[in-house]
Design an enzyme around this catalytic site. Structure first.
Site, PDB file in Angstrom:
ATOM      1  N   LYS A  82      39.053  29.139  41.791  1.00  0.00           N
ATOM      2  CA  LYS A  82      40.193  29.835  41.164  1.00  0.00           C
ATOM      3  C   LYS A  82      40.710  29.115  39.909  1.00  0.00           C
ATOM      4  O   LYS A  82      41.888  29.195  39.581  1.00  0.00           O
ATOM      5  CB  LYS A  82      41.350  30.007  42.163  1.00  0.00           C
ATOM      6  CG  LYS A  82      41.032  30.911  43.350  1.00  0.00           C
ATOM      7  CD  LYS A  82      42.269  31.104  44.216  1.00  0.00           C
ATOM      8  CE  LYS A  82      42.042  32.109  45.317  1.00  0.00           C
ATOM      9  NZ  LYS A  82      41.009  31.733  46.288  1.00  0.00           N
ATOM     10  N   ASP A 133      41.201  53.720  43.945  1.00  0.00           N
ATOM     11  CA  ASP A 133      40.608  52.580  43.255  1.00  0.00           C
ATOM     12  C   ASP A 133      41.677  52.007  42.319  1.00  0.00           C
ATOM     13  O   ASP A 133      42.702  52.639  42.080  1.00  0.00           O
ATOM     14  CB  ASP A 133      39.388  53.075  42.468  1.00  0.00           C
ATOM     15  CG  ASP A 133      38.736  51.976  41.657  1.00  0.00           C
ATOM     16  OD1 ASP A 133      38.603  50.856  42.171  1.00  0.00           O
ATOM     17  OD2 ASP A 133      38.363  52.230  40.495  1.00  0.00           O
ATOM     18  N   LYS A 134      41.440  50.815  41.787  1.00  0.00           N
ATOM     19  CA  LYS A 134      42.409  50.202  40.876  1.00  0.00           C
ATOM     20  C   LYS A 134      41.972  50.350  39.420  1.00  0.00           C
ATOM     21  O   LYS A 134      42.609  51.030  38.630  1.00  0.00           O
ATOM     22  CB  LYS A 134      42.591  48.710  41.208  1.00  0.00           C
ATOM     23  CG  LYS A 134      43.566  47.994  40.273  1.00  0.00           C
ATOM     24  CD  LYS A 134      43.597  46.499  40.531  1.00  0.00           C
ATOM     25  CE  LYS A 134      42.355  45.801  40.051  1.00  0.00           C
ATOM     26  NZ  LYS A 134      42.251  45.737  38.576  1.00  0.00           N
ATOM     27  N   THR A 135      40.872  49.703  39.078  1.00  0.00           N
ATOM     28  CA  THR A 135      40.445  49.617  37.686  1.00  0.00           C
ATOM     29  C   THR A 135      40.056  50.983  37.137  1.00  0.00           C
ATOM     30  O   THR A 135      39.180  51.644  37.674  1.00  0.00           O
ATOM     31  CB  THR A 135      39.239  48.661  37.567  1.00  0.00           C
ATOM     32  OG1 THR A 135      39.557  47.463  38.249  1.00  0.00           O
ATOM     33  CG2 THR A 135      38.930  48.371  36.117  1.00  0.00           C
ATOM     34  N   ASP A 188      32.957  54.099  43.443  1.00  0.00           N
ATOM     35  CA  ASP A 188      33.911  54.901  44.238  1.00  0.00           C
ATOM     36  C   ASP A 188      33.279  56.162  44.821  1.00  0.00           C
ATOM     37  O   ASP A 188      33.928  56.875  45.583  1.00  0.00           O
ATOM     38  CB  ASP A 188      35.111  55.323  43.361  1.00  0.00           C
ATOM     39  CG  ASP A 188      35.804  54.133  42.738  1.00  0.00           C
ATOM     40  OD1 ASP A 188      36.027  53.150  43.457  1.00  0.00           O
ATOM     41  OD2 ASP A 188      36.105  54.185  41.538  1.00  0.00           O
ATOM     42  N   ARG A 237      38.000  42.954  46.826  1.00  0.00           N
ATOM     43  CA  ARG A 237      36.613  42.533  47.020  1.00  0.00           C
ATOM     44  C   ARG A 237      35.884  43.481  47.981  1.00  0.00           C
ATOM     45  O   ARG A 237      35.146  43.049  48.858  1.00  0.00           O
ATOM     46  CB  ARG A 237      36.550  41.093  47.541  1.00  0.00           C
ATOM     47  CG  ARG A 237      36.945  40.054  46.515  1.00  0.00           C
ATOM     48  CD  ARG A 237      35.845  39.849  45.520  1.00  0.00           C
ATOM     49  NE  ARG A 237      36.242  38.956  44.429  1.00  0.00           N
ATOM     50  CZ  ARG A 237      35.477  38.696  43.383  1.00  0.00           C
ATOM     51  NH1 ARG A 237      34.306  39.263  43.259  1.00  0.00           N
ATOM     52  NH2 ARG A 237      35.890  37.899  42.428  1.00  0.00           N
ATOM     53  N   ASP A 263      37.271  56.355  39.736  1.00  0.00           N
ATOM     54  CA  ASP A 263      36.699  56.751  38.443  1.00  0.00           C
ATOM     55  C   ASP A 263      35.308  56.180  38.217  1.00  0.00           C
ATOM     56  O   ASP A 263      34.668  56.508  37.233  1.00  0.00           O
ATOM     57  CB  ASP A 263      37.605  56.277  37.300  1.00  0.00           C
ATOM     58  CG  ASP A 263      37.516  54.774  37.090  1.00  0.00           C
ATOM     59  OD1 ASP A 263      37.402  54.330  35.931  1.00  0.00           O
ATOM     60  OD2 ASP A 263      37.545  54.024  38.088  1.00  0.00           O
ATOM     61  N   ASP A 272      37.962  44.217  42.833  1.00  0.00           N
ATOM     62  CA  ASP A 272      38.498  43.125  42.016  1.00  0.00           C
ATOM     63  C   ASP A 272      39.054  41.993  42.878  1.00  0.00           C
ATOM     64  O   ASP A 272      39.159  42.092  44.092  1.00  0.00           O
ATOM     65  CB  ASP A 272      39.588  43.669  41.089  1.00  0.00           C
ATOM     66  CG  ASP A 272      39.466  43.067  39.684  1.00  0.00           C
ATOM     67  OD1 ASP A 272      38.972  41.940  39.579  1.00  0.00           O
ATOM     68  OD2 ASP A 272      39.871  43.731  38.726  1.00  0.00           O
TER      69      ASP A 272
END
Length: 1047
Positions: A549, A391-393, A789, A759, A785, A679
């Site tokens: 955007k 995951d990123k965030t 996920d 996304r 986290d 995201d």
């Protein structure tokens, strides 16, 4: 406590596509559960329900009180060799098949099962305690008796629940009231959908207007809601108040919802509970946790099947050599029992105890503090990971934005030169304090080149005005809230926004002197460095959307009357909106390569007539029934032309500590890293560059948005022509590709050095993991986290949860829990390596130990006319695999081939593990040959050297066997530990001491003679010395790669 631990998913499997969903409904009918249907929920009256609803409880346990023992036993006996030993032990109740005392078969089997049951019970109890902790979180409930405290597990559909700021929402609710003056609240949804942007939520208008929250119980009203479903981005329902005249009907949408696992970011809210338990949106997006069986265990299971085949062949050969005389079928069964040691019953218990030791070592490692092993059955998986999906965030990033760069075209300001920006702003407001800066701006001719101070000021003012940030004042113990709000007290002010990027921008304008101090629906207040308040009226706001955007705002300066249209957005859309320039594209590229999120800021001055004309057309477009959004967009676009480019801003999402070196370590170890995030595409791409997931030399192919088969085909062909190129793809495009070209897409994606999927829905993340497993056959590890996920973590071969400020949901569902992403490197490189190599050595040695004694039995039977008579009776056969050799053999779990520092310094060593060489058919065959050689030497040596009595054969061969095993353990060990020496000496002492009690099997007087000693010594040397010589020669002329680093 309540803001740390979110609602955990109960186990119910859901899939995104209709095919699976239909299957789920069939399952519900079979299980006696009703199919979900729409519901009417009366406010504050849970007793008025029209159907039964599930309890709002967490259940992460695999078993309950009644299913525990049957479930554990079933999971044990589904393994081939456990079932084999059960049948073997049961066969001893038949007199014709009995070979010895019953305890020789039932005691080892009982011990194995006891260890397993105790371990499973301990894990279930731990799991129950964790669930109980979360189910016991306290919330406030509105009742006719006032506000009462209620446990999370006791919340029902229809309850009116109060949720405080920074508290997690305990169930899916409709938003009724807020304490915020602006009549709305912000919601953090990163645990649900992975998006870092805060979401604005609006209460039901009718209930927000009530004087107090307790009035909710006085009105006669209900919510009609759709059936529970998987879609977290949409909701359809209505709110009806019956006791008003006329009755009030309001439509409800996603803006009026508070889903479970989200966090209230502003104010205190009141909501009515709609869905609970397994019907929660977050739970329906969570896959069913499966019992994970490690690849290593499957390989060992396969080897035992080969051994079983060998057992059958040997038994048939023995009977065939007897020419199938007499009751030969009974003889086959007796030989199967006689050679049953070929399959070691102690293998499973040794491996299971080894896993417990590995888990203990991981927990005790001071270099990865806070690491928890929640599933002790798969530590070997850590040593063979080929794909890491992260995951990123909150996993790679801290979700903390920092303003890094302001670029004006001719000059750029970084963190080290922000004081220059501050001095420019200060000079503007101190040179002409009486004249507002906006008037000064008007007086300058457009053709005259403005001063640098003026350009900087225009850019900073645009950033300070063009956003959706609201300053909120809270009491700090010294100043109360009302006074702080009246005097714009700096120490009491916090910023609230739907995006942390915007907060970072506004905090930066404050640091350089232009402070946002007030904001409501119609006005904005800024404070200049001199303390003057600058008032602006908000005429229009055009919010940011994923499609456009960009966002825009039209404001009127109250002091000068000037109307200005400010806009900021992504460079791809703003390039066509701003006036021609020769630096925008190049500088955006430069900043993006540094991993910064780039926004382009522009402005356009409007006359009163221009604005009035625009407003008339805008209002008309908003009233149209057909194609409303298209008409509104067309009117706005009429303004978005030839705008003046003011500046570029660069904001960085702070990475977690040591993310870059950790990712580099993983890459060097041969692990491919995929980033799956909910995201936005731009944000995900920036983070991938910033974290060096994509190296500076690699190109990035951004997969175009595709909606049908033809577009997907063209885009896949375009991607096929790229080489050594990282892929960035959105969830929507991914779904289309997997629908029509699953095999082709996965083949191309697996060749990429890195893949970024943005996304992504939670179930999509799990789908990607599943496809990787199916298409490549390699092991996957998922790291995350958040609640979004959990599906991915549970689907992966090895799930790792990062326990941080976002809660414990992923951590609780994972197999391993870490506190920082950087700990993953050591977890895989050191503990993964050690666990896999130790288990491989242990399993092969246990097999060797059993094959040795089986070979001796085969030699003995063949010499004595193929009689099905056991060589060793009673305690000797049990003692051999327990007290005499158990400790030295088990001490192999402390062995290691390289030091942990070397394993971290040379991650390339990990690549060797991916080939599966520590436990392969080749190594297995080598150990089989060693066993046959040593067993034959010991047995033939004993037969050749014994002189008079048969009991001497037993004494010589058994003592030689024990000594051979102890020496072989010493030969196998690569790094000595003091406990290994203790184990060797202890086992030898136990054997010598027990000889006194073994007079039934061994001649005690004979073993004290010199004849016995020299015979045992010769046999042991002949069985072991050649292997020691071979080991030395191999180390000398063909050393393994790791030995070159340690020498």
């Amino acid at each position: 406590m309540t803001d740390n631990i979110p609602l955990q998913p109960v186990r119910q499997k859901k899939r995104m596509d209709s095919k699976h969903r239909g299957g789920c409904c069939e399952c519900l009918r079979c299980c006696g559960r009703r199919e979900p249907r729409p519901r009417t929920v009366w406010l504050g009256h849970p007793e008025k329900r029209d159907q039964r609803y599930p309890r709002n409880v967490i259940n992460n346990q695999k078993y309950n009180f009644f299913t525990f023992l049957p479930g554990v036993l079933f999971n044990q006996f589904k393994y081939f060799f456990n079932l084999y030993f059960l049948l073997l032990a049961c066969s001893q109740f038949v007199v014709e098949m009995r070979l010895g005392a019953l305890y020789t078969y039932w005691v080892p089997l009982g011990f194995v099962l006891a260890v397993t049951v105790i371990r499973e019970a301990a894990e279930e109890i731990r799991c129950y305690m964790r669930d109980k902790e979360v189910n016991s979180q306290i919330y406030s409930k509105l009742t006719a008796r006032g506000t009462v405290k209620v446990k999370s597990s006791n919340i029902q559909v229809g309850d009116l629940i109060i949720v405080e700021k920074n508290q997690r929402v305990p169930a899916d609710m409709i938003f009724l009231r807020t304490s915020e003056k602006n009549g709305s609240c912000f919601l953090r949804t990163d645990q649900l959908d992975g998006e870092t942007d805060w979401k604005l939520r609006l209460p039901v208008t009718c209930t927000q207007r009530l004087p107090t929250a307790s009035d909710l119980l006085q009105i006669r009203s209900y919510v009609y809601a759709e059936e529970p479903n998987i879609d977290i981005h949409n909701f359809v329902g209505t709110f009806t108040r019956e006791d008003s005249d006329p009755p009030v009907n309001e439509s409800l949408s996603i803006e009026n919802t508070l889903w479970a696992s989200t966090v209230i970011a502003s104010g205190t809210v009141v909501g009515v509970v709609l869905y609970t338990g397994r019907e929660l949106r977050s739970v329906m997006n969570t896959s069913n946790p499966r019992s994970k069986i490690g690849l290593f265990d499957l390989e060992v299971n396969c080897l035992t099947k080969i051994l079983f085949g060998a057992l059958v062949v040997v038994s048939l050969v023995m009977v065939a050599l007897q020419h199938f005389a007499g009751r030969w079928y009974l003889q086959i069964i007796r030989f199967l029992l006689l050679f049953s040691n070929i399959i070691p019953i102690s293998l499973r218990v040794n491996l299971d105890m080894g896993k417990i030791v590995y888990s203990w070592v991981i927990r005790r490692d001071s270099k990865i503090p806070g690491t928890v092993v929640r599933s002790s059955t798969i530590p070997e998986q850590l040593g063979r990971i080929s794909y890491l999906l992260t995951d990123k965030t909150g996993t790679l990033t801290q979700n903390e934005m920092v303003f890094k760069r302001l670029h004006l075209g001719t000059v750029a300001y970084g963190l080290d030169s922000m004081d220059e920006v501050q001095s420019h702003i200060f000079s503007i407001y101190t040179q002409q304090p009486q004249e507002p800066p906006a008037v000064k701006g008007l007086s300058l001719a457009t053709k005259v080149r403005r001063t640098m101070s003026s350009r900087v000021h225009e850019a900073v003012k645009a950033i300070a005005l063009c956003h959706n940030v609201t300053p909120v004042y809270e009491s700090n113990g010294v100043t109360d809230q009302a006074e702080a709000e009246r005097h714009y007290e700096d120490s009491c002010r916090v910023y609230q926004a739907s995006s942390p990027d915007e907060v970072a921008l506004v905090q930066w304008t404050e640091s350089v002197g232009l402070t946002l101090v007030g904001r409501d629906q119609s006005s904005v207040q800024l404070r200049s460095p001199g303390g003057h308040i600058l008032n602006f009226s908000i005429l229009q706001i055009f919010p940011f959307t994923y499609e456009s955007k960009r966002m825009g705002i039209i404001v009127r300066d109250e002091s000068s009357g000037e109307i200005t249209f400010y806009m900021k957005g992504a460079d791809v859309v703003m390039a066509g909106i701003v006036q021609y320039n020769d630096w925008l594209e190049e500088e955006c590229g430069n900043m993006a390569r540094e991993g910064l999120r780039v926004l382009v800021v522009a402005k356009k001055s409007l006359t009163e007539e221009q604005y009035q004309d625009f407003e008339a057309r805008y209002v008309q477009a908003k009233l149209s029934v057909h194609d409303r959004s298209l008409k509104v967009a067309t009117v706005i676009e009429s303004l978005e032309m030839e705008m003046e480019l003011l500046c570029l801003t660069g904001v960085e999402d702070q990475l977690q500590t040591d993310v870059r070196p950790t990712l580099e370590t993983l890459r060097n170890a041969g692990i491919k890293v995929w980033m799956l995030t909910g995201d936005k595409l731009e944000t995900a791409t920036c983070t991938a560059k910033n974290a060096h997931l994509v190296t500076r030399t690699q190109d990035i192919h951004i997969f175009r948005l595709v909606t049908n088969r033809g577009e997907a085909h063209l885009e896949l062909n375009a991607f096929r022509r790229k080489h050594d190129c990282a892929l960035v793809i959105s969830g929507d495009s991914l779904e289309v590709c997997l629908k029509y070209y699953e095999y082709e897409f996965m083949e191309l994606a697996c060749q990429c050095p890195a893949v970024v999927c943005c996304r992504c829905a939670p179930t999509q993340k799990a789908q990607i993991v599943r496809l990787l497993q199916e298409r490549t056959g390699k092991l996957t590890c998922a790291v995350g986290d958040g609640g979004n996920d959990v599906s991915m973590i549970q689907e992966a071969d090895c799930g790792v949860g990062v326990e941080g400020k976002e809660g414990k949901q992923a951590s609780l569902a994972a197999d391993f829990s870490i506190t920082q992403f950087k700990h993953l490197g050591r977890l895989l490189m050191v503990h993964g390596r050690n666990s896999y190599k130790r288990s491989a050595a242990l399993s092969q040695f246990v097999i060797h130990r059993s094959l040795c004694i089986s070979t001796m039995q085969a030699v003995f039977s063949s010499v004595f006319y193929f009689a099905s008579v056991p060589l060793y009776q009673g305690f000797l056969i049990i003692g051999y695999s327990t007290i005499y050799t158990m400790f030295p053999v088990f001490s192999l779990v402390l062995d290691k081939d390289v030091k942990s520092e070397v394993a971290m310094l040379y991650p390339e060593l990990y690549k060797d593990l991916l080939k599966g060489r520590p436990l392969s058919y080749k190594t297995f065959l080598i150990w089989v040959l060693i066993s046959i050689y040593q067993g034959s030497i010991i047995m033939y040596g004993a037969l050749l050297l014994f002189e008079s009595e048969f009991v001497h054969i037993v004494a010589i061969s058994f003592t030689s066997l024990i000594l051979t095993e102890l020496l072989m353990v010493a030969l196998t060990i690569q790094t000595w530990h003091w406990l290994m020496i203790v184990a060797e000496l202890l086992s030898l002492s136990c054997y010598i001491a027990s000889l006194v009690f073994l007079h039934e099997f061994i001649d005690v007087y004979f073993i004290a003679t010199l004849s016995f000693l020299w015979k045992v010594t010769v046999i042991t040397l002949v069985s072991c010395l050649p292997l020691y010589v071979l080991k030395y020669l191999r180390r000398r002329f063909s050393p393994p790669s790791y030995s070159k680093l340690t020498s």
